[in-house]
Design a protein around this motif. Structure first.
Motif, PDB file in Angstrom:
ATOM      1  N   MET A   1     -69.191  34.284 -38.384  1.00  0.00           N
ATOM      2  CA  MET A   1     -69.173  33.049 -37.603  1.00  0.00           C
ATOM      3  C   MET A   1     -70.540  32.785 -36.973  1.00  0.00           C
ATOM      4  O   MET A   1     -71.041  31.650 -36.989  1.00  0.00           O
ATOM      5  CB  MET A   1     -68.085  33.144 -36.534  1.00  0.00           C
ATOM      6  CG  MET A   1     -66.680  33.136 -37.126  1.00  0.00           C
ATOM      7  SD  MET A   1     -65.418  33.684 -35.938  1.00  0.00           S
ATOM      8  CE  MET A   1     -65.289  32.235 -34.919  1.00  0.00           C
ATOM      9  N   GLU A   2     -71.154  33.829 -36.440  1.00  0.00           N
ATOM     10  CA  GLU A   2     -72.489  33.660 -35.848  1.00  0.00           C
ATOM     11  C   GLU A   2     -73.515  33.250 -36.896  1.00  0.00           C
ATOM     12  O   GLU A   2     -74.386  32.415 -36.638  1.00  0.00           O
ATOM     13  CB  GLU A   2     -72.924  34.956 -35.150  1.00  0.00           C
ATOM     14  CG  GLU A   2     -72.241  35.128 -33.801  1.00  0.00           C
ATOM     15  CD  GLU A   2     -72.314  36.540 -33.252  1.00  0.00           C
ATOM     16  OE1 GLU A   2     -71.897  36.742 -32.097  1.00  0.00           O
ATOM     17  OE2 GLU A   2     -72.749  37.458 -33.975  1.00  0.00           O
ATOM     18  N   ALA A   3     -73.423  33.825 -38.089  1.00  0.00           N
ATOM     19  CA  ALA A   3     -74.395  33.513 -39.135  1.00  0.00           C
ATOM     20  C   ALA A   3     -74.220  32.081 -39.641  1.00  0.00           C
ATOM     21  O   ALA A   3     -75.198  31.375 -39.885  1.00  0.00           O
ATOM     22  CB  ALA A   3     -74.285  34.524 -40.279  1.00  0.00           C
ATOM     23  N   VAL A   4     -72.969  31.630 -39.791  1.00  0.00           N
ATOM     24  CA  VAL A   4     -72.731  30.243 -40.217  1.00  0.00           C
ATOM     25  C   VAL A   4     -73.286  29.289 -39.157  1.00  0.00           C
ATOM     26  O   VAL A   4     -73.953  28.291 -39.464  1.00  0.00           O
ATOM     27  CB  VAL A   4     -71.221  29.985 -40.448  1.00  0.00           C
ATOM     28  CG1 VAL A   4     -70.925  28.495 -40.551  1.00  0.00           C
ATOM     29  CG2 VAL A   4     -70.728  30.715 -41.696  1.00  0.00           C
ATOM     30  N   ASP A   5     -73.049  29.617 -37.902  1.00  0.00           N
ATOM     31  CA  ASP A   5     -73.521  28.783 -36.794  1.00  0.00           C
ATOM     32  C   ASP A   5     -75.049  28.664 -36.821  1.00  0.00           C
ATOM     33  O   ASP A   5     -75.617  27.600 -36.589  1.00  0.00           O
ATOM     34  CB  ASP A   5     -73.057  29.435 -35.485  1.00  0.00           C
ATOM     35  CG  ASP A   5     -73.320  28.572 -34.271  1.00  0.00           C
ATOM     36  OD1 ASP A   5     -73.036  27.359 -34.347  1.00  0.00           O
ATOM     37  OD2 ASP A   5     -73.801  29.098 -33.263  1.00  0.00           O
ATOM     38  N   ARG A   6     -75.696  29.769 -37.128  1.00  0.00           N
ATOM     39  CA  ARG A   6     -77.168  29.835 -37.100  1.00  0.00           C
ATOM     40  C   ARG A   6     -77.779  29.214 -38.367  1.00  0.00           C
ATOM     41  O   ARG A   6     -78.782  28.522 -38.302  1.00  0.00           O
ATOM     42  CB  ARG A   6     -77.550  31.314 -37.031  1.00  0.00           C
ATOM     43  CG  ARG A   6     -78.924  31.630 -36.537  1.00  0.00           C
ATOM     44  CD  ARG A   6     -79.054  33.136 -36.314  1.00  0.00           C
ATOM     45  NE  ARG A   6     -78.748  33.911 -37.518  1.00  0.00           N
ATOM     46  CZ  ARG A   6     -77.824  34.874 -37.593  1.00  0.00           C
ATOM     47  NH1 ARG A   6     -77.123  35.230 -36.531  1.00  0.00           N
ATOM     48  NH2 ARG A   6     -77.619  35.518 -38.725  1.00  0.00           N
ATOM     49  N   GLU A   7     -77.139  29.501 -39.513  1.00  0.00           N
ATOM     50  CA  GLU A   7     -77.755  29.143 -40.801  1.00  0.00           C
ATOM     51  C   GLU A   7     -77.333  27.766 -41.301  1.00  0.00           C
ATOM     52  O   GLU A   7     -78.013  27.198 -42.151  1.00  0.00           O
ATOM     53  CB  GLU A   7     -77.417  30.196 -41.868  1.00  0.00           C
ATOM     54  CG  GLU A   7     -77.779  31.640 -41.493  1.00  0.00           C
ATOM     55  CD  GLU A   7     -79.288  31.891 -41.483  1.00  0.00           C
ATOM     56  OE1 GLU A   7     -80.007  31.149 -42.183  1.00  0.00           O
ATOM     57  OE2 GLU A   7     -79.746  32.805 -40.769  1.00  0.00           O
ATOM     58  N   GLY A   8     -76.172  27.295 -40.853  1.00  0.00           N
ATOM     59  CA  GLY A   8     -75.753  25.942 -41.251  1.00  0.00           C
ATOM     60  C   GLY A   8     -75.129  25.833 -42.625  1.00  0.00           C
ATOM     61  O   GLY A   8     -74.821  24.730 -43.064  1.00  0.00           O
ATOM     62  N   SER A   9     -74.956  26.967 -43.311  1.00  0.00           N
ATOM     63  CA  SER A   9     -74.200  26.926 -44.572  1.00  0.00           C
ATOM     64  C   SER A   9     -73.615  28.302 -44.846  1.00  0.00           C
ATOM     65  O   SER A   9     -74.146  29.317 -44.366  1.00  0.00           O
ATOM     66  CB  SER A   9     -75.064  26.456 -45.749  1.00  0.00           C
ATOM     67  OG  SER A   9     -75.731  27.545 -46.363  1.00  0.00           O
ATOM     68  N   ILE A  10     -72.551  28.315 -45.622  1.00  0.00           N
ATOM     69  CA  ILE A  10     -71.883  29.585 -45.942  1.00  0.00           C
ATOM     70  C   ILE A  10     -72.786  30.430 -46.831  1.00  0.00           C
ATOM     71  O   ILE A  10     -72.938  31.643 -46.622  1.00  0.00           O
ATOM     72  CB  ILE A  10     -70.511  29.310 -46.602  1.00  0.00           C
ATOM     73  CG1 ILE A  10     -69.573  28.624 -45.587  1.00  0.00           C
ATOM     74  CG2 ILE A  10     -69.881  30.599 -47.116  1.00  0.00           C
ATOM     75  CD1 ILE A  10     -68.249  28.147 -46.170  1.00  0.00           C
ATOM     76  N   ALA A  11     -73.442  29.789 -47.804  1.00  0.00           N
ATOM     77  CA  ALA A  11     -74.310  30.548 -48.726  1.00  0.00           C
ATOM     78  C   ALA A  11     -75.471  31.184 -47.965  1.00  0.00           C
ATOM     79  O   ALA A  11     -75.788  32.369 -48.164  1.00  0.00           O
ATOM     80  CB  ALA A  11     -74.833  29.621 -49.818  1.00  0.00           C
ATOM     81  N   ALA A  12     -76.092  30.414 -47.067  1.00  0.00           N
ATOM     82  CA  ALA A  12     -77.235  30.949 -46.316  1.00  0.00           C
ATOM     83  C   ALA A  12     -76.770  32.053 -45.365  1.00  0.00           C
ATOM     84  O   ALA A  12     -77.477  33.054 -45.158  1.00  0.00           O
ATOM     85  CB  ALA A  12     -77.927  29.836 -45.535  1.00  0.00           C
ATOM     86  N   ALA A  13     -75.584  31.895 -44.794  1.00  0.00           N
ATOM     87  CA  ALA A  13     -75.045  32.943 -43.918  1.00  0.00           C
ATOM     88  C   ALA A  13     -74.835  34.227 -44.703  1.00  0.00           C
ATOM     89  O   ALA A  13     -75.153  35.326 -44.235  1.00  0.00           O
ATOM     90  CB  ALA A  13     -73.726  32.471 -43.287  1.00  0.00           C
ATOM     91  N   GLY A  14     -74.310  34.094 -45.926  1.00  0.00           N
ATOM     92  CA  GLY A  14     -74.106  35.264 -46.781  1.00  0.00           C
ATOM     93  C   GLY A  14     -75.424  35.966 -47.082  1.00  0.00           C
ATOM     94  O   GLY A  14     -75.522  37.192 -46.996  1.00  0.00           O
ATOM     95  N   ARG A  15     -76.445  35.177 -47.425  1.00  0.00           N
ATOM     96  CA  ARG A  15     -77.753  35.779 -47.712  1.00  0.00           C
ATOM     97  C   ARG A  15     -78.287  36.490 -46.477  1.00  0.00           C
ATOM     98  O   ARG A  15     -78.806  37.611 -46.561  1.00  0.00           O
ATOM     99  CB  ARG A  15     -78.748  34.700 -48.155  1.00  0.00           C
ATOM    100  CG  ARG A  15     -78.539  34.251 -49.599  1.00  0.00           C
ATOM    101  CD  ARG A  15     -79.713  33.419 -50.110  1.00  0.00           C
ATOM    102  NE  ARG A  15     -79.907  32.170 -49.360  1.00  0.00           N
ATOM    103  CZ  ARG A  15     -79.278  31.020 -49.642  1.00  0.00           C
ATOM    104  NH1 ARG A  15     -78.421  30.957 -50.650  1.00  0.00           N
ATOM    105  NH2 ARG A  15     -79.514  29.941 -48.931  1.00  0.00           N
ATOM    106  N   ALA A  16     -78.149  35.858 -45.310  1.00  0.00           N
ATOM    107  CA  ALA A  16     -78.671  36.463 -44.068  1.00  0.00           C
ATOM    108  C   ALA A  16     -77.968  37.784 -43.762  1.00  0.00           C
ATOM    109  O   ALA A  16     -78.573  38.694 -43.181  1.00  0.00           O
ATOM    110  CB  ALA A  16     -78.498  35.476 -42.910  1.00  0.00           C
ATOM    111  N   LEU A  17     -76.704  37.891 -44.150  1.00  0.00           N
ATOM    112  CA  LEU A  17     -75.942  39.113 -43.869  1.00  0.00           C
ATOM    113  C   LEU A  17     -75.958  40.096 -45.034  1.00  0.00           C
ATOM    114  O   LEU A  17     -75.356  41.170 -44.951  1.00  0.00           O
ATOM    115  CB  LEU A  17     -74.486  38.754 -43.530  1.00  0.00           C
ATOM    116  CG  LEU A  17     -74.273  37.943 -42.250  1.00  0.00           C
ATOM    117  CD1 LEU A  17     -72.815  37.490 -42.137  1.00  0.00           C
ATOM    118  CD2 LEU A  17     -74.657  38.760 -41.016  1.00  0.00           C
ATOM    119  N   GLY A  18     -76.632  39.720 -46.129  1.00  0.00           N
ATOM    120  CA  GLY A  18     -76.650  40.599 -47.303  1.00  0.00           C
ATOM    121  C   GLY A  18     -75.289  40.720 -47.969  1.00  0.00           C
ATOM    122  O   GLY A  18     -74.957  41.744 -48.562  1.00  0.00           O
ATOM    123  N   MET A  19     -74.477  39.666 -47.862  1.00  0.00           N
ATOM    124  CA  MET A  19     -73.148  39.660 -48.492  1.00  0.00           C
ATOM    125  C   MET A  19     -73.194  38.780 -49.734  1.00  0.00           C
ATOM    126  O   MET A  19     -73.896  37.777 -49.770  1.00  0.00           O
ATOM    127  CB  MET A  19     -72.118  38.993 -47.555  1.00  0.00           C
ATOM    128  CG  MET A  19     -71.607  39.843 -46.451  1.00  0.00           C
ATOM    129  SD  MET A  19     -70.367  38.892 -45.501  1.00  0.00           S
ATOM    130  CE  MET A  19     -70.153  40.031 -44.130  1.00  0.00           C
TER     131      MET A  19
END
Lengths: 116, 116
Positions: free
Chosen positions: A29-47
């Motif tokens: 949730m924090e990564a989506v909030d910060r990154e603005g997309s699910i794909a970018a959140a996944g990349r930021a978290l290494g998922m």
């Protein structure tokens, strides 16, 4: 996973299908909030995209309102409900970490063996 | 893993080699205390002898005093230090579970989706 010095806390709230929220979903949730997309959140978290998509899908299924809103044309964000959910989870987690402090935690920390 | 209603808590204290105590080791200590031997504790927990032996060895290595004492001729028990370690861990865990209670936890519980 909240980490405060040597203390590590994993706090989950269970739903009928398993954990409805826990450390991994809070990070998503924090990564989506910060990154603005699910794909970018996944990349930021290494998922993998598949893994983060399943976590988002699980969040949106296990709560009474939508948690992560996707937008036509791409992008995603936390809904107002998702924001409240995340803040509430983090508040409870912080209270638990604070509650651990005390003479008995100090005793536990001091009672560990010295590193080899 | 402490479970209080829908709340699930995994609290670990880290040492230089990873978790020095956590839910699994607390269960092992309780089982040794109850069963009076490492082998019987492993059977009670459905763990292989190898796995429980490694957990006991890790406990005895990661704390400043011996935690599980083995006796010549068989049998094992918690040392007085091990007893204090277990009680301290459970006290902190209980305090954390109690600290989670409040209007925000009630909100979280009520905000889960109804089962399908």
């Amino acid at each position: 996973m909240a980490i405060a010095g040597p203390l590590k806390l994993n706090f989950q709230l269970l739903g009928p299908d398993g954990p409805a929220i826990g450390p991994g979903k809070a990070l998503v949730m924090e990564a989506v909030d910060r990154e603005g997309s699910i794909a970018a959140a996944g990349r930021a978290l290494g998922m993998s995209y598949r893994r983060i998509w399943l976590l988002v899908e699980s969040l949106n299924r296990q709560w009474r309102d939508v948690v992560v809103e996707t937008r036509i044309g791409g992008g995603a964000r936390l809904s107002p409900f998702g924001r409240e959910l995340l803040d509430t989870y983090r508040n409870i987690e912080r209270r638990m970490v604070n509650a651990a402090a005390g003479p008995d935690l100090d005793w536990l920390i001091a009672a560990r063996a010295d590193p080899d």
